[in-house]
Scaffold this motif. Structure first.
Motif, PDB file in Angstrom:
ATOM      1  N   TRP A  20      27.433  -6.323  33.075  1.00  0.00           N
ATOM      2  CA  TRP A  20      26.681  -5.385  32.473  1.00  0.00           C
ATOM      3  C   TRP A  20      25.937  -5.630  31.191  1.00  0.00           C
ATOM      4  N   PHE A  21      26.119  -6.895  30.947  1.00  0.00           N
ATOM      5  CA  PHE A  21      25.095  -7.340  29.635  1.00  0.00           C
ATOM      6  C   PHE A  21      23.670  -7.272  29.999  1.00  0.00           C
ATOM      7  N   GLY A  22      22.971  -6.745  29.026  1.00  0.00           N
ATOM      8  CA  GLY A  22      21.510  -6.721  29.174  1.00  0.00           C
ATOM      9  C   GLY A  22      21.174  -5.403  29.893  1.00  0.00           C
ATOM     10  N   THR A  23      22.145  -4.536  30.481  1.00  0.00           N
ATOM     11  CA  THR A  23      21.748  -3.270  31.342  1.00  0.00           C
ATOM     12  C   THR A  23      20.916  -2.595  30.509  1.00  0.00           C
ATOM     13  N   GLU A  24      19.751  -2.058  30.911  1.00  0.00           N
ATOM     14  CA  GLU A  24      19.067  -1.036  29.962  1.00  0.00           C
ATOM     15  C   GLU A  24      19.498   0.238  30.366  1.00  0.00           C
ATOM     16  N   ILE A  25      19.508   1.471  29.680  1.00  0.00           N
ATOM     17  CA  ILE A  25      19.852   2.763  29.884  1.00  0.00           C
ATOM     18  C   ILE A  25      18.450   3.587  29.354  1.00  0.00           C
ATOM     19  N   GLU A  26      17.795   4.044  30.338  1.00  0.00           N
ATOM     20  CA  GLU A  26      16.651   4.847  30.198  1.00  0.00           C
ATOM     21  C   GLU A  26      16.691   6.274  30.560  1.00  0.00           C
ATOM     22  N   ASN A  27      17.728   6.609  31.292  1.00  0.00           N
ATOM     23  CA  ASN A  27      17.941   7.987  31.937  1.00  0.00           C
ATOM     24  C   ASN A  27      19.300   8.146  32.343  1.00  0.00           C
ATOM     25  N   LYS A  28      19.703   9.250  32.833  1.00  0.00           N
ATOM     26  CA  LYS A  28      21.053   9.535  33.275  1.00  0.00           C
ATOM     27  C   LYS A  28      21.486   8.710  34.491  1.00  0.00           C
ATOM     28  N   GLU A  29      20.816   8.425  35.278  1.00  0.00           N
ATOM     29  CA  GLU A  29      21.100   7.750  36.659  1.00  0.00           C
ATOM     30  C   GLU A  29      21.389   6.156  36.150  1.00  0.00           C
ATOM     31  N   ASP A  30      20.843   5.621  34.998  1.00  0.00           N
ATOM     32  CA  ASP A  30      20.992   4.284  34.488  1.00  0.00           C
ATOM     33  C   ASP A  30      22.225   4.232  34.045  1.00  0.00           C
ATOM     34  N   GLU A  31      22.501   5.461  33.148  1.00  0.00           N
ATOM     35  CA  GLU A  31      23.888   5.688  32.477  1.00  0.00           C
ATOM     36  C   GLU A  31      25.116   5.729  33.575  1.00  0.00           C
ATOM     37  N   VAL A  32      24.935   6.464  34.492  1.00  0.00           N
ATOM     38  CA  VAL A  32      26.028   6.059  35.658  1.00  0.00           C
ATOM     39  C   VAL A  32      26.241   4.898  36.256  1.00  0.00           C
ATOM     40  N   VAL A  33      25.252   4.204  36.339  1.00  0.00           N
ATOM     41  CA  VAL A  33      25.273   2.740  36.895  1.00  0.00           C
ATOM     42  C   VAL A  33      25.904   2.049  35.690  1.00  0.00           C
ATOM     43  N   PHE A  34      25.544   2.154  34.475  1.00  0.00           N
ATOM     44  CA  PHE A  34      26.138   1.139  33.501  1.00  0.00           C
ATOM     45  C   PHE A  34      27.745   1.614  33.408  1.00  0.00           C
ATOM     46  N   VAL A  35      28.252   3.017  33.388  1.00  0.00           N
ATOM     47  CA  VAL A  35      29.597   3.424  33.463  1.00  0.00           C
ATOM     48  C   VAL A  35      30.322   2.842  34.495  1.00  0.00           C
ATOM     49  N   SER A  36      29.473   2.806  35.825  1.00  0.00           N
ATOM     50  CA  SER A  36      30.339   2.142  36.793  1.00  0.00           C
ATOM     51  C   SER A  36      30.666   0.642  36.626  1.00  0.00           C
ATOM     52  N   LYS A  37      29.653  -0.040  36.021  1.00  0.00           N
ATOM     53  CA  LYS A  37      29.884  -1.482  35.921  1.00  0.00           C
ATOM     54  C   LYS A  37      30.878  -1.657  34.708  1.00  0.00           C
ATOM     55  N   VAL A  38      31.096  -0.967  33.893  1.00  0.00           N
ATOM     56  CA  VAL A  38      32.011  -1.235  32.798  1.00  0.00           C
ATOM     57  C   VAL A  38      33.338  -0.852  33.169  1.00  0.00           C
ATOM     58  N   SER A  39      33.291   0.358  33.933  1.00  0.00           N
ATOM     59  CA  SER A  39      34.879   0.914  34.292  1.00  0.00           C
ATOM     60  C   SER A  39      35.212   0.280  35.801  1.00  0.00           C
ATOM     61  N   GLY A  40      34.465  -0.355  36.392  1.00  0.00           N
ATOM     62  CA  GLY A  40      34.884  -0.770  38.019  1.00  0.00           C
ATOM     63  C   GLY A  40      34.749   0.383  38.699  1.00  0.00           C
ATOM     64  N   ILE A  41      34.320   1.512  38.657  1.00  0.00           N
ATOM     65  CA  ILE A  41      34.617   2.766  39.450  1.00  0.00           C
ATOM     66  C   ILE A  41      33.142   2.757  40.059  1.00  0.00           C
ATOM     67  N   ASP A  42      33.236   2.838  41.370  1.00  0.00           N
ATOM     68  CA  ASP A  42      32.064   2.726  42.275  1.00  0.00           C
ATOM     69  C   ASP A  42      31.142   4.162  41.873  1.00  0.00           C
ATOM     70  N   VAL A  43      29.779   3.973  41.975  1.00  0.00           N
ATOM     71  CA  VAL A  43      28.967   4.991  41.548  1.00  0.00           C
ATOM     72  C   VAL A  43      29.174   6.031  42.506  1.00  0.00           C
ATOM     73  N   ASN A  44      29.576   6.224  43.619  1.00  0.00           N
ATOM     74  CA  ASN A  44      29.714   7.311  44.430  1.00  0.00           C
ATOM     75  C   ASN A  44      31.036   8.035  44.185  1.00  0.00           C
TER      76      ASN A  44
END
Length: 243
Positions: free
Chosen positions: A28-52
């Motif tokens: 998740w290094f360098g992941t850009e967060i520009e909207n809520k969807e980006d935030e969910v993807v980032f949280v998924s990468k850090v937490s290890g919990i699938d986006v769905n």
């Protein structure tokens, strides 16, 4: 780590950089967060919990999860060090010598990599004191650094940033001296056209030039390594040729 159970699956959620290995950080290094969807993807990468899975969680649960991994959205550790101890062995980033050709090639290749960029760079430039670089050790060294946590590795990465800042300072000082040299050259030409003593202008120009070169060497002595002195010597020769 904080353990969270979702639908009979237990997740280990990091809540500090001491819980995050380099192998995970690179995801998740360098992941850009520009909207809520980006935030969910980032949280998924850090937490290890699938986006769905995240999308089906109650909003309050998701917000609590964001709070747990909030450390990943803040500034990292500020300390800068060029060495680290691993299994009783001190690994050091050599900042006194230039990269060898083999090191330079492997660093360049690492920078082109979409994944494992950070671990590959460390594997190239950080090794036991006195050890000669050996490409054959690269794969094992990459895995070694991947297994370390970010609280231990951030000081090494900060050291790289510090070198970059100092390099920028050097280039700014050089640009200043180059501009002064250009101005003195223009003044000399004007003085010659107007009949002003050429020798007097040459002496003044030399005196001011030497003063600024002295200042530049002083600035370098505060932030340079040996390869930077080689760099400024080349710059100085170029300035003299243009004078």
């Amino acid at each position: 780590m904080i353990k969270i159970k979702i639908e009979d699956i237990e997740y280990n959620i990091p809540n500090s950089y001491s819980d995050v290995k380099l192998a995970d950080y690179e995801k998740w290094f360098g992941t850009e967060i520009e909207n809520k969807e980006d935030e969910v993807v980032f949280v998924s990468k850090v937490s290890g919990i699938d986006v769905n899975t995240l999308q089906n969680l109650p909003l309050s649960f998701y917000n609590d999860l964001v709070g747990i991994i909030s450390f990943s959205l803040k500034d990292s550790i500020k300390e800068a060090k060029n060495s680290i101890e691993i299994d009783g062995i001190t690994y050091t980033i050599n900042n006194e010598e230039e990269l060898t050709l083999a090191e330079w090639i492997d660093v360049e290749e690492s920078l082109k990599s979409d994944e494992d960029k950070l671990s590959k760079i460390l594997a190239v430039v950080c090794r036991p004191v006195g050890e000669t670089y050996d490409t054959n050790r690269l794969a094992d060294r990459i895995e070694l650094f991947k297994g370390l946590t970010m609280d231990k590795l951030f000081p090494l990465f900060n050291f790289f940033l510090l070198l970059k800042e100092r390099y920028n300072q050097i280039m700014n000082h050089y640009s200043m001296v180059q501009e002064l040299q250009n101005q003195l050259h223009q003044l000399t030409e004007i003085s010659q056209k107007n009949g002003v003593g050429t020798k007097w202008w040459h002496n003044l120009r030399t005196m001011i030039y030497n003063k600024w070169i002295g200042f530049l060497h002083w600035a370098l002595s505060r932030c340079s390594t040996s390869f930077r002195f080689k760099l400024i010597n080349k710059m100085q020769k170029k300035l003299i040729r243009n004078s």
